[in-house]
Design an enzyme around this catalytic site. Structure first.
Site, PDB file in Angstrom:
ATOM      1  N   HIS A 121      33.102 -27.585  47.139  1.00 50.16           N
ATOM      2  CA  HIS A 121      31.810 -27.914  46.525  1.00 50.16           C
ATOM      3  C   HIS A 121      30.730 -27.733  47.598  1.00 50.16           C
ATOM      4  CE1 HIS A 121      28.690 -30.713  45.000  1.00 50.16           C
ATOM      5  NE2 HIS A 121      29.246 -30.564  43.808  1.00 50.16           N
ATOM      6  N   ASP A 198      37.601 -34.301  50.937  1.00 46.30           N
ATOM      7  CA  ASP A 198      36.647 -34.528  49.854  1.00 46.30           C
ATOM      8  C   ASP A 198      37.459 -35.006  48.649  1.00 46.30           C
ATOM      9  OD1 ASP A 198      35.087 -34.352  47.606  1.00 46.30           O
ATOM     10  OD2 ASP A 198      34.230 -32.398  48.066  1.00 46.30           O
ATOM     11  N   GLN A 201      37.040 -35.548  43.321  1.00 45.42           N
ATOM     12  CA  GLN A 201      37.743 -35.289  42.052  1.00 45.42           C
ATOM     13  C   GLN A 201      39.179 -35.810  42.075  1.00 45.42           C
ATOM     14  OE1 GLN A 201      36.171 -34.298  39.479  1.00 45.42           O
ATOM     15  NE2 GLN A 201      34.368 -33.252  40.273  1.00 45.42           N
ATOM     16  N   LYS A 224      32.131 -40.984  39.344  1.00 46.34           N
ATOM     17  CA  LYS A 224      33.160 -40.165  38.697  1.00 46.34           C
ATOM     18  C   LYS A 224      34.391 -41.007  38.363  1.00 46.34           C
ATOM     19  CE  LYS A 224      31.812 -36.017  41.272  1.00 46.34           C
ATOM     20  NZ  LYS A 224      31.003 -35.242  40.347  1.00 46.34           N
ATOM     21  N   CYS A 364      28.201 -26.036  41.431  1.00 46.47           N
ATOM     22  CA  CYS A 364      27.944 -26.295  42.851  1.00 46.47           C
ATOM     23  C   CYS A 364      29.041 -25.697  43.725  1.00 46.47           C
ATOM     24  CB  CYS A 364      27.813 -27.789  43.147  1.00 46.47           C
ATOM     25  SG  CYS A 364      26.471 -28.546  42.271  1.00 46.47           S
TER      26      CYS A 364
HETATM   27  N1  7TS Z   1      32.786 -32.732  45.968  1.00 44.95           N
HETATM   28  C1  7TS Z   1      33.341 -32.374  44.800  1.00 44.95           C
HETATM   29  C2  7TS Z   1      34.703 -31.774  44.784  1.00 44.95           C
HETATM   30  C3  7TS Z   1      32.636 -32.586  43.613  1.00 44.95           C
HETATM   31  O1  7TS Z   1      33.191 -32.226  42.455  1.00 44.95           O
HETATM   32  C4  7TS Z   1      31.354 -33.171  43.661  1.00 44.95           C
HETATM   33  C5  7TS Z   1      30.511 -33.336  42.429  1.00 44.95           C
HETATM   34  C6  7TS Z   1      30.839 -33.548  44.900  1.00 44.95           C
HETATM   35  C7  7TS Z   1      31.581 -33.300  46.038  1.00 44.95           C
HETATM   36  C8  7TS Z   1      29.510 -34.212  45.050  1.00 44.95           C
HETATM   37  O2  7TS Z   1      29.569 -35.480  44.522  1.00 44.95           O
HETATM   38  P1  7TS Z   1      28.247 -36.383  44.409  1.00 44.95           P
HETATM   39  O3  7TS Z   1      28.694 -37.582  43.640  1.00 44.95           O
HETATM   40  O4  7TS Z   1      27.811 -36.683  45.786  1.00 44.95           O
HETATM   41  O5  7TS Z   1      27.261 -35.555  43.673  1.00 44.95           O
HETATM   42  N2  7TS Z   1      30.854 -32.469  41.401  1.00 44.95           N
HETATM   43  C9  7TS Z   1      30.186 -32.233  40.258  1.00 44.95           C
HETATM   44  C10 7TS Z   1      30.660 -31.381  39.278  1.00 44.95           C
HETATM   45  O6  7TS Z   1      31.715 -30.787  39.336  1.00 44.95           O
HETATM   46  N3  7TS Z   1      29.790 -31.346  38.263  1.00 44.95           N
HETATM   47  O7  7TS Z   1      28.751 -32.136  38.561  1.00 44.95           O
HETATM   48  C11 7TS Z   1      28.988 -32.697  39.798  1.00 44.95           C
END
Ligand code: 7TS
Length: 409
Positions: A121, A198, A201, A224, A364
């Site tokens: 990401h 990371d 997910q 999430k 992303c």
């Molecule tokens: N890493 C991964 C693997 C992600 O899927 C996401 C967000 C992030 C980092 C960033 O997370 P945040 O909570 O700091 O924004 N992924 C997604 C997505 O797949 N669709 O919307 C956000």
């Protein structure tokens, strides 16, 4: 797991969108929230809203106990040794930026290498690009196999004695691939590098044991995993965090402030400058209680069956291309796809008219899109409240989409 009971705890699911019952298939972007979490946040604001770690008054003590109680719940949830290793952040993005701006900026020099993969990401790419520019270190990419998995041979070929940081996503938000982060951590450590995971997910969907993974840092987001937006976690091994400088300075994180010098509080508070995300942390604690009550192993198995069902049903849709491993055992609960030449935004728009929420775009992960040789895809992602019926509706929706755009077939 009684799916009816589970669904009843998510009030948002019980509604119509565009005249159709909502089918929410976008939990990888953000999950829905169970009533317990909504009520815990409401209770905080209604009954004991106060700042933490400050006054001695009763509400302040109650808020502090709830905030620090949530930290202990997170510690247990990921099996960290100590609550000093659990830092509340705004989410995965802030957690990874903290590691890059603090640990990496202080420890990298010219000639050093950072290894990541093509399936990261943007949050696990750009902080490393930035720190590489500042320090003269080099960013290297571990290649992907054709099916969207990582081979440990490729990890061994990329990680060298010059590598100081290896940072890999545990579950890809596009391919759904579950990566062998424990084995990758072992390779990193053989070369004296640290391992960053990371877990955005993975933490919502599978049991996480940071001691077993032996990772040095682990980042994830509350929103999430049934918690509110704006709260996340950075786990770090204590000896590393102790030697790191904070990246935000101000209230809450200091011990003594003199005119020209200051000292920091002990861990974890030195990394939590300013009034923290109190309601968010309390909501995260309640979300963890909820997930533990259902059981992480139960959730993992339920979602595994759901994604195997989705892979089978979606594969049968004419003109569909599914990205990522086709072997259900190698992937988590999401399916990314394209439908012939229909733009994924059009797919998502037609599905939305049917009450079905999916995400379309580059998710992303632009380097990964280029690797897949597409500009965008559609993605259906599942959580413990989804059903096979949701997937049947998605398949029906895709058949409708095909009819609607029949001229391209
Ligand atoms: N890493 C991964 C693997 C992600 O899927 C996401 C967000 C992030 C980092 C960033 O997370 P945040 O909570 O700091 O924004 N992924 C997604 C997505 O797949 N669709 O919307 C956000």
């Amino acid at each position: 797991m009684n799916i009816k009971d589970i669904r009843n705890q998510f009030p948002i699911l019980d509604q119509e969108v565009n005249g159709k019952p909502l089918v929410y298939l976008d939990s990888s972007a953000t999950s829905q929230k169970p009533i317990q979490v909504i009520e815990a946040v409401e209770r905080y604001y209604r009954e004991y809203n106060s700042n933490v770690h400050r006054g001695v008054h009763t509400l302040g003590t109650k808020a502090t106990d709830a905030y620090e109680g949530a930290r202990e719940k997170v510690r247990k949830f990921i099996n960290a040794k100590s609550m000093q290793e659990v830092i509340f952040t705004r989410g995965t993005t802030t957690s990874l930026n903290t590691v890059a701006a603090s640990y990496a900026a202080a420890n990298l020099k010219e000639g050093d290498e950072i290894a990541i993969t093509y399936m990261e990401h943007h949050s696990n790419i750009i902080p490393w690009q930035q720190v590489a520019k500042r320090t003269g270190a080099q960013l290297k990419y571990i290649p992907l196999q054709k099916d969207g998995t990582i081979s440990l041979d490729d990890v061994r070929a990329t990680v060298t004695d010059n590598t100081k940081i290896v940072s890999v996503v545990q579950v890809s938000n596009v391919l759904g691939t579950i990566n062998p982060v424990k084995e990758i951590a072992a390779i990193a450590h053989q070369h004296g590098a640290i391992m960053v995971v990371d877990g955005a997910q993975s933490a919502p969907h599978m049991k996480i044991d940071v001691q077993d993974l032996d990772c040095d840092f682990f980042a994830f987001s509350g929103h999430k995993m049934c918690a509110p937006t704006g709260i996340g976690v950075l786990y770090g091994k204590k000896h590393l965090l102790e030697n790191m400088e904070p990246i935000e300075f101000g209230g809450e994180m200091i011990d003594f402030v003199h005119l020209y010098e200051s000292t920091w509080k002990e861990l974890p508070w030195k990394f939590e400058g300013g009034t923290p995300i109190i309601a968010g942390a309390i909501g995260l604690g309640t979300a963890i209680d909820f997930l533990n009550d259902v059981g992480l192993d139960v959730i993992t198995e339920y979602e595994h069956n759901l994604s195997a069902y989705a892979l089978e049903k979606l594969s049968a849709v004419e003109g569909i291309t599914i990205y990522g491993p086709h072997d259900a055992s190698k992937r988590a609960g999401l399916v990314t796809f394209n439908l012939a030449d229909v733009h994924p935004h059009d797919v998502a728009t037609v599905l939305d008219a049917e009450g079905i929420a999916v995400r379309a775009g580059h998710h992303c992960a632009q380097p990964l899109m280029r690797w897949l040789e597409v500009t965008a895809t559609a993605r259906a992602s599942f959580y413990l409240y989804n059903t096979e019926e949701d997937i049947d509706k998605l398949v029906e929706g895709l058949v409708k989409t095909k009819e609607y755009f029949s001229d391209v077939f």
